[in-house]
Design an enzyme around this catalytic site. Sequence first.
Site, PDB file in Angstrom:
ATOM      1  N   THR B 184       0.925  -1.059  -0.101  1.00 50.94           N
ATOM      2  CA  THR B 184      -0.122   0.265   0.137  1.00 50.94           C
ATOM      3  C   THR B 184       1.107   1.610   0.003  1.00 50.94           C
ATOM      4  O   THR B 184       1.790   1.531   0.687  1.00 50.94           O
ATOM      5  CB  THR B 184      -1.013   0.173   1.337  1.00 50.94           C
ATOM      6  OG1 THR B 184       0.263  -0.101   2.556  1.00 50.94           O
ATOM      7  CG2 THR B 184      -1.314  -1.329   1.637  1.00 50.94           C
ATOM      8  N   GLU B 330      -5.876  -3.401  -0.245  1.00 55.50           N
ATOM      9  CA  GLU B 330      -5.900  -5.060   0.336  1.00 55.50           C
ATOM     10  C   GLU B 330      -7.866  -5.553  -0.522  1.00 55.50           C
ATOM     11  O   GLU B 330      -8.254  -6.362   0.036  1.00 55.50           O
ATOM     12  CB  GLU B 330      -6.782  -4.297   1.555  1.00 55.50           C
ATOM     13  CG  GLU B 330      -5.753  -3.880   2.566  1.00 55.50           C
ATOM     14  CD  GLU B 330      -5.104  -2.087   1.940  1.00 55.50           C
ATOM     15  OE1 GLU B 330      -5.442  -1.324   1.440  1.00 55.50           O
ATOM     16  OE2 GLU B 330      -4.464  -1.701   2.923  1.00 55.50           O
ATOM     17  N   LYS B 436     -15.522  15.174  14.069  1.00 57.35           N
ATOM     18  CA  LYS B 436     -16.544  14.736  15.270  1.00 57.35           C
ATOM     19  C   LYS B 436     -16.820  15.259  16.372  1.00 57.35           C
ATOM     20  O   LYS B 436     -16.309  16.379  17.213  1.00 57.35           O
ATOM     21  CB  LYS B 436     -15.944  13.336  15.873  1.00 57.35           C
ATOM     22  CG  LYS B 436     -15.405  12.180  14.813  1.00 57.35           C
ATOM     23  CD  LYS B 436     -14.616  11.442  15.477  1.00 57.35           C
ATOM     24  CE  LYS B 436     -14.003  10.769  14.649  1.00 57.35           C
ATOM     25  NZ  LYS B 436     -12.953  10.037  14.395  1.00 57.35           N
ATOM     26  N   TRP B 441     -20.895  12.975  13.455  1.00 57.73           N
ATOM     27  CA  TRP B 441     -20.375  12.741  12.389  1.00 57.73           C
ATOM     28  C   TRP B 441     -20.358  14.072  11.145  1.00 57.73           C
ATOM     29  O   TRP B 441     -21.624  13.823  10.492  1.00 57.73           O
ATOM     30  CB  TRP B 441     -19.557  11.719  11.349  1.00 57.73           C
ATOM     31  CG  TRP B 441     -18.857  10.707  12.048  1.00 57.73           C
ATOM     32  CD1 TRP B 441     -18.687  10.726  13.662  1.00 57.73           C
ATOM     33  CD2 TRP B 441     -18.367   9.586  12.209  1.00 57.73           C
ATOM     34  NE1 TRP B 441     -17.686   9.430  14.228  1.00 57.73           N
ATOM     35  CE2 TRP B 441     -17.789   9.139  13.231  1.00 57.73           C
ATOM     36  CE3 TRP B 441     -18.317   8.875  11.049  1.00 57.73           C
ATOM     37  CZ2 TRP B 441     -16.673   7.501  13.037  1.00 57.73           C
ATOM     38  CZ3 TRP B 441     -17.592   7.582  10.697  1.00 57.73           C
ATOM     39  CH2 TRP B 441     -17.006   6.901  11.775  1.00 57.73           C
TER      40      TRP B 441
END
Lengths: 542, 542
Positions: B184, B330, B436, B441
């Site tokens: 990655t 992934e 937050k 959110w």
Amino acid sequence: MQGNMMQRQMTLTDVMRHARTNYPNQEIVSVTADNPAHRYTYKESFTRAAQLASALEKLGANAGDRIASLAWNDYRHFELYYASSCSGMICHTINPRLFPEQIAFIINHAEDKIIFTDSMFVPLLEALSDKIKVEAFVVMTNKENMPESKLANVHCYEDLIASGDENFSWPELNENDAAALCYTSGTTGNPKGVLYSHRAMVIHSYASLLPDVFDLSATDVVMPIVPMFHVNAWSIPYGAAAVGAKIVFPGPKMADGETLSKLINEEKVTISAGVPTVWLALLTYLRQTGINIPSLQRVVSGGSACPWSIMEELEQKHDVYLHQAWGMTEMTPLGTYNARVSTNLPPEKQKALRLKQGKPSFGVELRIVDEKGNELPRDGVAFGALQVRGYWIIERYFKQTESALTADGWFDTGDVATLDPDGYMTITDRTKDVIKSGGEWISSIELENQAVALDGVAEAAVIGVLHPKWDERPLLIIVKDGSKELEPNEILASFEGKVAKWWIPNDCVFVEEIPHTATGKISKKDLREQFQNHQWTQEIEK
Amino acid sequence: MQGNMMQRQMTLTDVMRHARTNYPNQEIVSVTADNPAHRYTYKESFTRAAQLASALEKLGANAGDRIASLAWNDYRHFELYYASSCSGMICHTINPRLFPEQIAFIINHAEDKIIFTDSMFVPLLEALSDKIKVEAFVVMTNKENMPESKLANVHCYEDLIASGDENFSWPELNENDAAALCYTSGTTGNPKGVLYSHRAMVIHSYASLLPDVFDLSATDVVMPIVPMFHVNAWSIPYGAAAVGAKIVFPGPKMADGETLSKLINEEKVTISAGVPTVWLALLTYLRQTGINIPSLQRVVSGGSACPWSIMEELEQKHDVYLHQAWGMTEMTPLGTYNARVSTNLPPEKQKALRLKQGKPSFGVELRIVDEKGNELPRDGVAFGALQVRGYWIIERYFKQTESALTADGWFDTGDVATLDPDGYMTITDRTKDVIKSGGEWISSIELENQAVALDGVAEAAVIGVLHPKWDERPLLIIVKDGSKELEPNEILASFEGKVAKWWIPNDCVFVEEIPHTATGKISKKDLREQFQNHQWTQEIEK
């Protein structure tokens, strides 16, 4: 070194969850005996499948139990597919067209625990009731339409659904768990069971969906006219759910041109699948009525070779492309598929390619071998026993301990075929019908095709008959249609220049009738018995 | 009860054999540094792959060894993919665009045995030579074009091929064997390796080919502009072979509009795949030259959200449909795909759907959860941490023993998203960038999209900054384009009616420049440091 990816098991439960989560409002439309126009969504369908699985559990069915069905293509059969397989039970579809003795044999051999049946097959089961042992029967209808029945322990399908819990918790299954069972309709000996794993069915579904195979997408409307009672309707009930396609089930009206054309036009069917006689029935109806079917783009044809006349009429009159496919019960069933051929090719070349059985999908491998098991060239000329291996091919039959494979792991299909350099496969014969002459093989089918094309010939069969010098020689057996005088020598002479000289049959005999099997094929077994002492009148120079 | 099907292992070797047997004459066309127009067939390619595998063995490479590449998309890289993976070795593609220190880290962490490199990356490797330990280097060119090099133990690719045995016997692999490795490009910490199994890659290939995903068939001509050095070019080199599609590799000319349009027109490319900047480069070139690209039907865009303007121009001027896709290293990498939306929908609805990241393919499941891990509703409104599981998702990173998954087996993507009732997923933020506020959110991306649409704004970023009452509150940071006077209060007022009142940033500040990461994204990490002591001037009523 092993990879570090999740070991998620491939199961039909994933197919169900995928459709329910991502295509909840997609439609499933059915014709059933008790409702000619049933319509609901994947979400409703899988809610009812959960209720059914819960009800099955309450009836005492457990993981591994065989749950049988004698039913047409409709939404209840679809629910039963998922309710049984995804709860760890085994969905055992039975072909109601088999002889009653075969059906009894299959039920007993499979040790079916519960049989789900359409109303119309209740009398068939009643007639077998003293020969079979099952715990319960479920008639796939609602209370109002429940037939009178002498069967013991009979339930009504809709009552069962109502008694089930829609929050049934689907178990976590292993991908190698059995999901479904289907018996071959063997022409010799007793039927043999093929026990499909979840894994084989999921990978097969992926392959069947590819653009060069069924090419199914969420915008398609698919009508499986291949029966759900045999090889899972070529896996369309799974493939359609895996991509969220709309499904149209014709119920008992599988060979009814009127119903089929009505469903195509009302539901905007884009793709359908069936045997050649279905397309013949549909075309006959369309010809008689002048009805068009503009939404239909393509159809899949399998089960037996499709005559060119059907392919031509579908395409020229209705702009429908017919794809030939080939497979077997032992192959889940897909083996080869004849994808759209390039229109840049000359018409005769296109036709020649389309009459082949197609190319293998990724996941299945083909080879042809001689009698000693040596692989033959892929030159489009050599023909040999067709053997297969792959991700969704049988290893052994149900309840048998010995492998059904060759020593090096291939399954012999019982077909004789050629493979060409571009991967196209063409069936030339059944292994048991091919004629072995002087150590080489002669295709009975090719000779029959030549003979049946002659004026005055109604039907033709070619079998191998013992010959003192060549082991076997071809014998041509003909039924005349009465339109013309036929001379044996004249007929045999007509083969010259069309096949190799040593392929030409040594004799031609006329008969009133050629024997057929229960499924309408020429019974070469009977012909071989009938002509086993045939006295040859002609010699062959090889 | 287990099914009775063959336990054939799913491996990339099957993909190779399928293409070689059934599509031997299909073409692979490449631009390389030493040949602007290389052309050969699958058959030739896989013959050379066998030679290369044989040569690798002679060089001392064994099953499990990591064989690295620093290379563009071309036929030699394609050969290396199959030669390494199908001989049981691990094909480790390295992104040459990473910082040299990261490349050295990756090579050492992977313990690469041999590095295959394009000529142009030789200086890069020379500069790293005292930091890395590998046994040999192979320059992917022919003898005439071999560069001078200070690297130890350097081989010429074409010499290696010539030394190999084309009858190399491919080993029987287990489907869980590792086939490929990719790191990655993590923005924080060291890169982490994802070790793909043959199984994951084969199932992923099936899914990627479906009609509602890449929709690849044997009649397609596919040009992957996504690099083979990162996540296997979205698996196109495998998928194309599995269906026998023609492949066009642009080599080092990945962002060159002239080369790309020339390849499209000369090779009749039907489908391509790349990041949004590639489409921008292509469109700019086409606009400047007036060139058309009639063969191209559709393109896949991923890596970051694609602006509507690109989708619109491709479709209206060139009749090319752009599909958005979303995935991760992934995830092999495919997660969701935005299939063709129905043209029966109103244009605004079509646009809204096409701007989403799409639906999951069968084989991957999505869910969104809140901070406590509770699943959130799929209502298109609630947004939460996006988690995935499926047949081709990571379980743990290379050389790590602990799982990368949640306790209940899901992989947290680090993205924040919504899921709608029809399965469409929309990314709203990165988990680390979401704001937050009072236990709820706020999506920084949605606020940025609003701000950047205002006249006079060149670039906008929104970050969460500590707030005594609400934990965090959004701070809007703007770079002006100078075309207009801007007032902070006026800008903040412009949000009213467009987002929930409590989402509106408490402050707006102007800066000369917004910091960016190496890959061109806004560096929110730097912004959060820069503004960590920001003094709030406005209050918010919730």
